[in-house]
Design an enzyme around this catalytic site. Sequence first.
Site, mmCIF file in Angstrom:
data_model
loop_
_atom_site.group_PDB
_atom_site.id
_atom_site.type_symbol
_atom_site.label_atom_id
_atom_site.label_comp_id
_atom_site.label_asym_id
_atom_site.label_seq_id
_atom_site.Cartn_x
_atom_site.Cartn_y
_atom_site.Cartn_z
ATOM 1 N N PHE A 144 14.472 -14.383 -4.764
ATOM 2 C CA PHE A 144 14.383 -14.679 -6.192
ATOM 3 C C PHE A 144 15.680 -15.263 -6.706
ATOM 4 O O PHE A 144 16.761 -14.914 -6.244
ATOM 5 C CB PHE A 144 14.076 -13.400 -6.972
ATOM 6 C CG PHE A 144 12.843 -12.724 -6.486
ATOM 7 C CD1 PHE A 144 11.593 -13.244 -6.787
ATOM 8 C CD2 PHE A 144 12.924 -11.604 -5.690
ATOM 9 C CE1 PHE A 144 10.443 -12.640 -6.301
ATOM 10 C CE2 PHE A 144 11.784 -10.997 -5.210
ATOM 11 C CZ PHE A 144 10.539 -11.509 -5.504
ATOM 12 N N SER B 321 4.900 -10.737 -4.208
ATOM 13 C CA SER B 321 5.374 -9.569 -4.946
ATOM 14 C C SER B 321 6.834 -9.708 -5.341
ATOM 15 O O SER B 321 7.565 -10.564 -4.843
ATOM 16 C CB SER B 321 5.201 -8.308 -4.101
ATOM 17 O OG SER B 321 6.175 -8.275 -3.085
ATOM 18 N N CYS B 322 7.256 -8.832 -6.264
ATOM 19 C CA CYS B 322 8.646 -8.823 -6.718
ATOM 20 C C CYS B 322 9.551 -8.099 -5.735
ATOM 21 O O CYS B 322 10.699 -7.799 -6.060
ATOM 22 C CB CYS B 322 8.727 -8.145 -8.083
ATOM 23 S SG CYS B 322 8.073 -9.159 -9.410
ATOM 24 N N ASP B 323 9.069 -7.805 -4.551
ATOM 25 C CA ASP B 323 9.884 -7.116 -3.567
ATOM 26 C C ASP B 323 10.600 -8.146 -2.702
ATOM 27 O O ASP B 323 9.962 -9.008 -2.098
ATOM 28 C CB ASP B 323 8.988 -6.224 -2.703
ATOM 29 C CG ASP B 323 9.809 -5.258 -1.876
ATOM 30 O OD1 ASP B 323 10.826 -5.677 -1.288
ATOM 31 O OD2 ASP B 323 9.439 -4.083 -1.826
ATOM 32 N N ASN B 364 2.472 -3.965 -6.768
ATOM 33 C CA ASN B 364 2.740 -4.991 -7.788
ATOM 34 C C ASN B 364 1.480 -5.395 -8.550
ATOM 35 O O ASN B 364 1.441 -6.427 -9.192
ATOM 36 C CB ASN B 364 3.361 -6.259 -7.181
ATOM 37 C CG ASN B 364 4.872 -6.176 -7.035
ATOM 38 O OD1 ASN B 364 5.582 -7.088 -7.395
ATOM 39 N ND2 ASN B 364 5.374 -5.072 -6.510
#
Lengths: 374, 374
Positions: A144, B321-323, B364
């Site tokens: 990110f 996902s935000c992982d 998520n």
Amino acid sequence: MSSFLAEQDFAIPHLVVDLDRVEENYRALDKALPQADIFYAVKANPHEQVIKRLASLGSCFDTASLNEIDLCLNLGISPDRVSFGNTIKKVRDITAAYKKGIRLYAFDSDEELGKLAEHAPGSDVFCRVLVNCDGAEWPLSKKFGCSTEMAYGLIVKAKEAGLNPVGFSFHVGSQQTNLDQWDSALSQVEKLFNDLARVGIKLTLVNMGGGFPAHYTTDIPDAQAYGQAITKAMDGHFGNNKLRMIVEPGRYIVGDAGVIEAEVVLVSRKEDKDKKRWVYLDIGLFSGLAECIGEAIRYPISVPGKEHSTETGPVVLAGPSCDSLDILYQNTAYMMPLDLKAGDKVLLHSTGAYTTTYSSVGFNGFPPLACVCI
Amino acid sequence: MSSFLAEQDFAIPHLVVDLDRVEENYRALDKALPQADIFYAVKANPHEQVIKRLASLGSCFDTASLNEIDLCLNLGISPDRVSFGNTIKKVRDITAAYKKGIRLYAFDSDEELGKLAEHAPGSDVFCRVLVNCDGAEWPLSKKFGCSTEMAYGLIVKAKEAGLNPVGFSFHVGSQQTNLDQWDSALSQVEKLFNDLARVGIKLTLVNMGGGFPAHYTTDIPDAQAYGQAITKAMDGHFGNNKLRMIVEPGRYIVGDAGVIEAEVVLVSRKEDKDKKRWVYLDIGLFSGLAECIGEAIRYPISVPGKEHSTETGPVVLAGPSCDSLDILYQNTAYMMPLDLKAGDKVLLHSTGAYTTTYSSVGFNGFPPLACVCI
């Protein structure tokens, strides 16, 4: 918690979440950072009762997907308290979120910016930048964020495209214990703010993401220490320029509010002379403990009634599946009672975050981790 | 398969399993090892239609849990075609399995042997031994099995405890491509057979486990080659002693019978000058592709309609996902079309095994991997 657990006889592993502890953690962070808006990271534990309790305390919510947005809205939370914080979103999900009233979005790339401009016109958007995250137990890789040079260009472009660029977000890494990292990240952000002000773009938001730790097996600074470090860094970089500050704690809020009760399925040795026993639990990497991959997160583990046993020996801890990768701790030194046997209950502490939703639908036929709130 | 996929417009990732291919793989192995009983490893893909098709071909079933046993029995499969092959079992699950008629169990330790003797009296049991598994792409660690010295003692004890010890099992590692490993493992087993015969215990079963590979990105020997190597090794070690032979293929049967259709959610760069793009799919480590952990299994990936594109460039592949751990391939060199963009479909081939059940219940907020059989 312990009296509740003593009364249960769960047939499968259960996560028990103490809602008062959730509230206590929220209040401690709110007190340490009164100037910040807390957006709870729903992904950490999306149990309805957790969301409801936090909503009643005034929390906002950081979501990763349309399902998480729906969860919040269906509980009566108004859309202006919900951000769509994932930088990776499908067009159809942006479209649906916008229709439901969501007006705060994250992005970190040109393509995502284009999607937002077209399907969430006029929305507030913030750009996630890559920062140094040394010191985090669960580091963030480069998945990110973008470079500060790119971020500058994207904010200019967002403005041109009819969006309302409000600022930047960054994440210093989950379970971050080096307090200097926030100062270092804010230096990067300050420079961006100044550069953009020079071309007439005045930004108003700094989103510090998460990174606040839960209590596992090592000591960590408390909320007050984080609050002071962050406040000092913000004052140093932005002085009297009163910006909106967002933090997105997940693990910090629910991590140590949860305890998993599991069961010993087998205690064995591979050779008669082995000193180290293998202890197989009814929960493993694929039924809720994915954060044990690489032994990244080391949960405190106790055996009820034997917390102070001195008759202990080293163990390897593994899950119940037929997958040979399903080993929890092999290199971390865990000691367990010598008289441990199949059927004994064990407690895995500080497991309130990133456990229930990580669990598989039915790997090897084992059911997902159950969750109850007390 | 390709015409079926062309007609679909899935909103979320789907695994599509070609049942005829499942049948073809089963028949090829049955032909290559006609002397063996095939126990399909249900955990590889427990879809009812996969189980039904294999049952109709005469397959037996290796199960890892009571839920998998129930799945088979509820489909009308008789209990004498089902083994409880997990060496880690709860007492209540052994009790229930025994009541349902299951009479073939695996074990590898003293404690498990005690449970079986008490709760599954008189059953056929086999002991899993540790063998060398170099050459496997998904190696087995020491989670299962015990030393041959310990195995000897356990078989003697099983007999004394009123169980019927029938032999040994071993696994040479999943996706094993070194054909000599079976010969090496059988040497260990032969010695155990001989030693036990000397104390009056005549064993009748060799369970070779799984390890037969599916087709991914590298060439592998075919079923015929495996059959020849195993038959030669069995003849060499056991000659005219006609033993019952069991094999437990999972990946081999369903792996290359499945294709996942997923969608590109975002294509981005971290810096303007980056040559390598980041490609984010709507499926990741926590929604079905857990075998990409450590990039252990490298699935062939194609973009429909652009299979022969020469205008390609290097990519990092990641999940939605935000992982930050949710990265599929970062070190493995994948090339994708330069004009790839959000919304494009991609196919992940040979994904029939260990995908659907590995997927998380809702990490998520993303739904589990769906599955259809054709």
